[in-house]
Design a protein around this motif. Sequence first.
Motif, mmCIF file in Angstrom:
data_model
loop_
_atom_site.group_PDB
_atom_site.id
_atom_site.type_symbol
_atom_site.label_atom_id
_atom_site.label_comp_id
_atom_site.label_asym_id
_atom_site.label_seq_id
_atom_site.Cartn_x
_atom_site.Cartn_y
_atom_site.Cartn_z
ATOM 1 N N VAL A 29 33.863 54.559 28.997
ATOM 2 C CA VAL A 29 35.190 54.251 28.473
ATOM 3 C C VAL A 29 36.282 54.960 29.259
ATOM 4 N N PHE A 30 36.106 56.247 29.554
ATOM 5 C CA PHE A 30 37.162 57.024 30.179
ATOM 6 C C PHE A 30 36.930 57.268 31.676
ATOM 7 N N ASN A 31 35.778 56.894 32.200
ATOM 8 C CA ASN A 31 35.409 57.316 33.550
ATOM 9 C C ASN A 31 35.641 56.275 34.624
ATOM 10 N N VAL A 32 36.180 55.111 34.270
ATOM 11 C CA VAL A 32 36.304 54.038 35.237
ATOM 12 C C VAL A 32 37.764 53.653 35.404
ATOM 13 N N TYR A 33 38.232 53.641 36.633
ATOM 14 C CA TYR A 33 39.555 53.108 36.941
ATOM 15 C C TYR A 33 39.416 52.134 38.102
ATOM 16 N N VAL A 34 39.756 50.910 37.877
ATOM 17 C CA VAL A 34 39.659 49.880 38.902
ATOM 18 C C VAL A 34 41.016 49.213 39.040
ATOM 19 N N PRO A 35 41.726 49.435 40.139
ATOM 20 C CA PRO A 35 43.015 48.762 40.324
ATOM 21 C C PRO A 35 42.824 47.262 40.518
ATOM 22 N N SER A 36 43.783 46.479 40.036
ATOM 23 C CA SER A 36 43.718 45.009 40.126
ATOM 24 C C SER A 36 42.383 44.503 39.588
ATOM 25 N N TYR A 37 42.054 44.954 38.399
ATOM 26 C CA TYR A 37 40.735 44.723 37.809
ATOM 27 C C TYR A 37 40.416 43.234 37.693
ATOM 28 N N ILE A 38 41.272 42.478 37.012
ATOM 29 C CA ILE A 38 41.007 41.059 36.785
ATOM 30 C C ILE A 38 41.092 40.267 38.079
ATOM 31 N N LEU A 39 41.999 40.651 38.974
ATOM 32 C CA LEU A 39 42.108 39.956 40.262
ATOM 33 C C LEU A 39 40.803 40.056 41.044
ATOM 34 N N LYS A 40 40.206 41.229 41.050
ATOM 35 C CA LYS A 40 38.938 41.405 41.750
ATOM 36 C C LYS A 40 37.814 40.646 41.053
ATOM 37 N N PHE A 41 37.855 40.616 39.725
ATOM 38 C CA PHE A 41 36.873 39.831 39.004
ATOM 39 C C PHE A 41 37.002 38.344 39.347
#
Length: 424
Positions: free
Chosen positions: A183-195
Amino acid sequence: TYVVSASVTNATGRIENLKEYVAVTLGWVCACSILDGYGGWNQKGCWTYNSSNDYTTCLCDHMTHFGVLLDVSRTPIDEKNERILTLITYMGCGVSSCFLGITVLTYTLLEKLRRDYPSKILLNLSLALLGLNLVFLLNSWISSFGIHGLCIAVAVTLHYFLLTSFTWMGLGAVNMYFALVKVFNVYVPSYILKFCLLGWGIPLIICGLVVAIKRDAYGMNTMSDSQITLDDSEMFCWVQNDVVFYVSVVSYIAFILLCNGSIFLVVLIQIRNMQVNQPAGTRSGILKDLRAVVSLTFLLGLTWSVAFLAWGPVKVFFLYLFSILNSLQGFFIFVFHCLMKENVCKQWRIHLCCGAFKLQEYSEWSQTATVVPKHKPNPPNTFPFMASVRSIKSNSTQSSTVSSESSQRQMTITRPDLGKTLPI
């Protein structure tokens, strides 16, 4: 002309699954066709092997049931069950297409429903499944034109939407893992765009490679000029080459299902641990948990694993189970993620109903979120609900503060409401 036929004395069933094709050489130029049992001719299971001015050699076998795109065994079934399975598949895909269309329109037009990542992933998955169902329904009609290039285009499109659907199922499982385990350990910029790049791009690369390397792997089971009906179920554009089928379809889907199944088990264990740590009065009922499990099963596409069990004497039973469950996957997604979802029903009542059924505009977070102390408000998108994984940059102080407050108040974050807040 004469009709050439053959029979086997004291045969107890259909002659099929032959190790070698039956070769029939006729002393004149002709088309290779068989009697269909209805007083007519078709080319089901027979094709021209060699032809000259004096003779024609035909090879005959039985083709696979096209209604099961993931028929791993690729062995024939009897005509009666094939017709029933075809009818079930068409009806199921038609029903799913209608309800997937409603789901797509709901999440597209009502902006408040797609504020988090799970809803955006659900929207993309619904689009992929809708494309898969529509192409499947139109496939037989398009293939009846007998245009080779058009048939290849339809087969490639069907292949693409099938892989796209499974890719988004896999991405939904990944998002669920991030939400419940990290829950707290993941940061992914432009998350949905990459998905989106992964969800729509990987299948495009696979189909592009197949077209570039072996385009003739796509095609029609038979080429017939007869009018298409449900009985002419062999008229279907799909992957004909076994090597391409097992590499680009079976292995890819098996990998996605294996990953989704593993994440599904991890999620169930995580939820079970949360439930054990909850006070007795706050635990949800068995029916609610069961509904959540069934919802996740269809959302992650785990019902497609039934195809891998369709072998031997139980093949027909599992084909029926496969056709019913998976042709109605879109319908079940609508039921669990629209019809039984409280915030979706409220948005329907706000925008679509009138009179006594109409609801006034309301503050979503004032009704659904746990009350937060005024001196330290949490924005809706940064509150660590299990429902989504927001790309939020937070320092250690902020994270520890949220964790501390959560433990003191015994908030609902200790166990997500599966019917409302599970990913997607």
